[in-house]
Design a protein around this motif. Structure first.
Motif, short mmCIF file in Angstrom:
data_model
loop_
_atom_site.label_atom_id
_atom_site.label_comp_id
_atom_site.label_asym_id
_atom_site.label_seq_id
_atom_site.Cartn_x
_atom_site.Cartn_y
_atom_site.Cartn_z
N PRO A 172 0.85 -1.19 0.00
CA PRO A 172 0.00 0.00 0.00
C PRO A 172 0.89 1.25 0.00
CG PRO A 172 -0.69 -1.58 1.67
CD PRO A 172 0.63 -2.05 1.15
N PRO A 173 0.38 2.36 -0.55
CA PRO A 173 -1.00 2.59 -0.99
C PRO A 173 -1.30 2.12 -2.41
CG PRO A 173 0.23 4.61 -1.23
CD PRO A 173 1.18 3.61 -0.62
N ALA A 174 -0.32 1.52 -3.11
CA ALA A 174 -0.61 1.01 -4.46
C ALA A 174 -1.64 -0.11 -4.37
CB ALA A 174 0.67 0.48 -5.10
N PRO A 175 -2.65 -0.09 -5.24
CA PRO A 175 -3.71 -1.10 -5.14
C PRO A 175 -3.29 -2.44 -5.76
CG PRO A 175 -4.17 0.38 -6.95
CD PRO A 175 -2.91 0.88 -6.32
N SER A 176 -3.66 -3.52 -5.11
CA SER A 176 -3.55 -4.86 -5.69
C SER A 176 -4.75 -5.65 -5.20
CB SER A 176 -2.24 -5.54 -5.27
OG SER A 176 -2.30 -5.98 -3.94
N LEU A 177 -5.09 -6.69 -5.92
CA LEU A 177 -6.27 -7.48 -5.56
C LEU A 177 -6.14 -8.05 -4.16
CD1 LEU A 177 -6.75 -9.35 -8.97
CD2 LEU A 177 -8.14 -7.47 -8.08
N GLY A 178 -4.94 -8.50 -3.81
CA GLY A 178 -4.73 -9.10 -2.49
C GLY A 178 -4.81 -8.12 -1.35
N ASN A 179 -4.10 -6.98 -1.47
CA ASN A 179 -4.11 -6.05 -0.35
C ASN A 179 -5.44 -5.31 -0.21
OD1 ASN A 179 -4.00 -3.70 -2.04
ND2 ASN A 179 -1.77 -3.72 -2.03
N MET A 180 -6.21 -5.21 -1.30
CA MET A 180 -7.54 -4.60 -1.19
C MET A 180 -8.47 -5.51 -0.39
SD MET A 180 -8.11 -2.86 -4.96
CE MET A 180 -9.68 -2.15 -4.51
N ILE A 181 -8.38 -6.82 -0.63
CA ILE A 181 -9.19 -7.76 0.15
C ILE A 181 -8.78 -7.71 1.62
CG2 ILE A 181 -9.72 -10.20 0.52
CD1 ILE A 181 -9.43 -10.62 -2.49
N ALA A 182 -7.47 -7.66 1.86
CA ALA A 182 -6.97 -7.62 3.24
C ALA A 182 -7.40 -6.34 3.95
CB ALA A 182 -5.45 -7.74 3.24
N ASP A 183 -7.39 -5.22 3.23
CA ASP A 183 -7.79 -3.95 3.83
C ASP A 183 -9.27 -3.95 4.22
OD1 ASP A 183 -5.26 -2.96 3.57
OD2 ASP A 183 -5.66 -1.85 1.72
N GLY A 184 -10.10 -4.62 3.41
CA GLY A 184 -11.53 -4.54 3.65
C GLY A 184 -12.09 -5.63 4.54
N ILE A 185 -11.31 -6.71 4.76
CA ILE A 185 -11.88 -7.86 5.48
C ILE A 185 -12.20 -7.53 6.93
CG2 ILE A 185 -9.73 -8.91 6.33
CD1 ILE A 185 -10.91 -11.60 5.29
N LYS A 186 -11.47 -6.57 7.48
CA LYS A 186 -11.72 -6.19 8.88
C LYS A 186 -13.03 -5.41 9.05
CE LYS A 186 -7.89 -4.01 8.44
NZ LYS A 186 -6.69 -3.15 8.33
N TYR A 187 -13.59 -4.94 7.92
CA TYR A 187 -14.83 -4.15 8.00
C TYR A 187 -16.07 -4.95 7.60
CZ TYR A 187 -11.41 -0.38 8.19
OH TYR A 187 -10.35 0.42 8.54
N ILE A 188 -15.90 -6.25 7.33
CA ILE A 188 -17.05 -7.11 7.03
C ILE A 188 -17.82 -7.37 8.33
CG2 ILE A 188 -17.62 -9.50 6.43
CD1 ILE A 188 -15.60 -9.45 4.26
N PRO A 189 -19.16 -7.42 8.31
CA PRO A 189 -20.03 -7.31 7.12
C PRO A 189 -20.49 -5.91 6.80
CG PRO A 189 -21.34 -7.99 8.98
CD PRO A 189 -19.93 -7.84 9.49
N GLY A 190 -20.13 -4.92 7.64
CA GLY A 190 -20.64 -3.57 7.43
C GLY A 190 -20.30 -3.00 6.08
N GLN A 191 -19.01 -2.96 5.75
CA GLN A 191 -18.55 -2.44 4.45
C GLN A 191 -18.11 -3.62 3.57
OE1 GLN A 191 -17.15 -0.67 7.42
NE2 GLN A 191 -19.08 0.44 7.20
N TRP A 192 -19.04 -4.49 3.24
CA TRP A 192 -18.75 -5.73 2.52
C TRP A 192 -18.15 -5.50 1.14
CZ3 TRP A 192 -21.31 -5.84 -2.06
CH2 TRP A 192 -22.45 -5.03 -2.16
N TRP A 193 -18.51 -4.37 0.50
CA TRP A 193 -18.12 -4.13 -0.89
C TRP A 193 -16.60 -3.98 -1.05
CZ3 TRP A 193 -21.20 -1.00 2.13
CH2 TRP A 193 -20.61 0.17 2.64
N VAL A 194 -15.90 -3.55 0.00
CA VAL A 194 -14.46 -3.33 -0.11
C VAL A 194 -13.72 -4.65 -0.35
CG1 VAL A 194 -12.43 -2.38 1.05
CG2 VAL A 194 -14.66 -1.33 1.41
#
Length: 305
Positions: free
Chosen positions: A252-274
């Motif tokens: 980060p902050p460069a986007p990749s499929l893996g780090n985007m999933i890792a960034d958003g998994i802590k906000y599931i289920p509220g912000q599921w779309w990340v």
């Protein structure tokens, strides 16, 4: 003399034209066979869209400046809407734009890993198969077996953890654990082909080892290797996403499929779309390459029949 030269030149031109026509007919025949395979066509469409999206990501992305250290907390955690098709993350960055831009590094990883690992494994396997029973075959295949005895993901994680975490080192880690599969595949094929009559005939007529390997054995190993390459493209991208997920890929902050999933998994289920949308992208990419691989396999099966 001049007439003979002109005649030879005309013959050469005619041969060149016939070769071009032959190649064109081969391409048309291949495309015709693939076009009858609906799943393969779907796979080609998926992969073509992914490639175009990666190449023109900056032009297509509605927020191209969101690919780096962009912060706008006023727009943070917005769900999918007309303004942000895939919503925004906790930094206010547009998820759709970052996904499009991340496709570049994903495809780059898949291409470079296969460009390096396939020739290395393929050549070693073909040589070992042709020289079966010799010291060369023992050395090559025992080293290959050592690599294959370690689970691929564990080996990739071990190598990547020793190196500095970035995209280049993630590619190196995956390449090191990927070549043995091609060595094993080409070894199996070439070791069986060495007993074929046309190989024995080439040896009896004085054909050297290099000639037999390149002219007799290697062309007959191409079709299964191409099929595996097509399927492996999606698997390499998925492996790269796995390394990115645990922090050993693009940082980060460069986007990749893996780090985007890792960034958003802590906000599931509220912000599921990340998390969900990057995961869906990986599934679609892998599916596309798998469908093409099945089509290529069916094509070679028809050609051999």
């Amino acid at each position: 003399m001049a007439g003979s030269a002109d005649a030879a030149e005309n013959i050469g031109v005619e041969r060149g034209d016939s070769m071009k026509e032959s190649k064109l007919e081969s391409v048309k025949r291949v495309w015709y066979q693939l076009s009858k395979n609906i799943p393969a066509v779907v796979g080609i469409i998926i992969v073509a869209v992914v490639i175009l999206a990666a190449v023109f990501a900056k032009q297509i992305a509605p927020y191209p400046d969101h690919d780096g250290a962009y912060v706008n907390f006023a727009d943070a955690n917005i769900g999918p809407c007309a303004q942000h098709l895939f919503g925004t993350d906790n930094m206010g960055r547009d998820v759709f734009s970052r996904l499009l831009i991340s496709l570049r590094s994903a495809l780059l990883m898949g291409i470079l890993v296969l460009v390096i690992s396939v020739p290395v494994g393929f050549i070693l396997g073909v040589v070992a198969g042709y020289m079966k029973g010799t010291f060369v075959e023992v050395i090559i295949m025992r080293v290959t077996d050592i690599f294959l005895s370690i689970p691929p993901l564990v080996l990739a994680l071990a190598i990547a953890s020793v190196l500095r975490p970035n995209l280049t080192n993630a590619m190196i880690a995956i390449t090191i654990m990927w070549w043995p599969w091609y060595a094993r595949l080409s070894y199996s094929i070439s070791s069986s082909l060495r007993a074929e009559n046309y190989v024995i005939y080439a040896e009896l007529t004085g054909g050297g080892a290099l000639h037999i390997l390149t002219k007799e054995i290697l062309p007959n190993c191409i079709s299964p290797v191409l099929t595996k390459m097509t399927v492996d493209m999606g698997l390499v991208i998925m492996m790269g996403a796995t390394l990115g997920f645990v922090g050993l890929g693009e940082q980060p902050p460069a986007p990749s499929l893996g780090n985007m999933i890792a960034d958003g998994i802590k906000y599931i289920p509220g912000q599921w779309w990340v998390t969900i949308f990057p995961a869906v992208f990986i599934i679609i990419i892998v599916l596309g390459f798998n469908l093409i691989g099945d089509g290529v396999s069916a094509l070679f099966t028809v050609e051999e029949a």
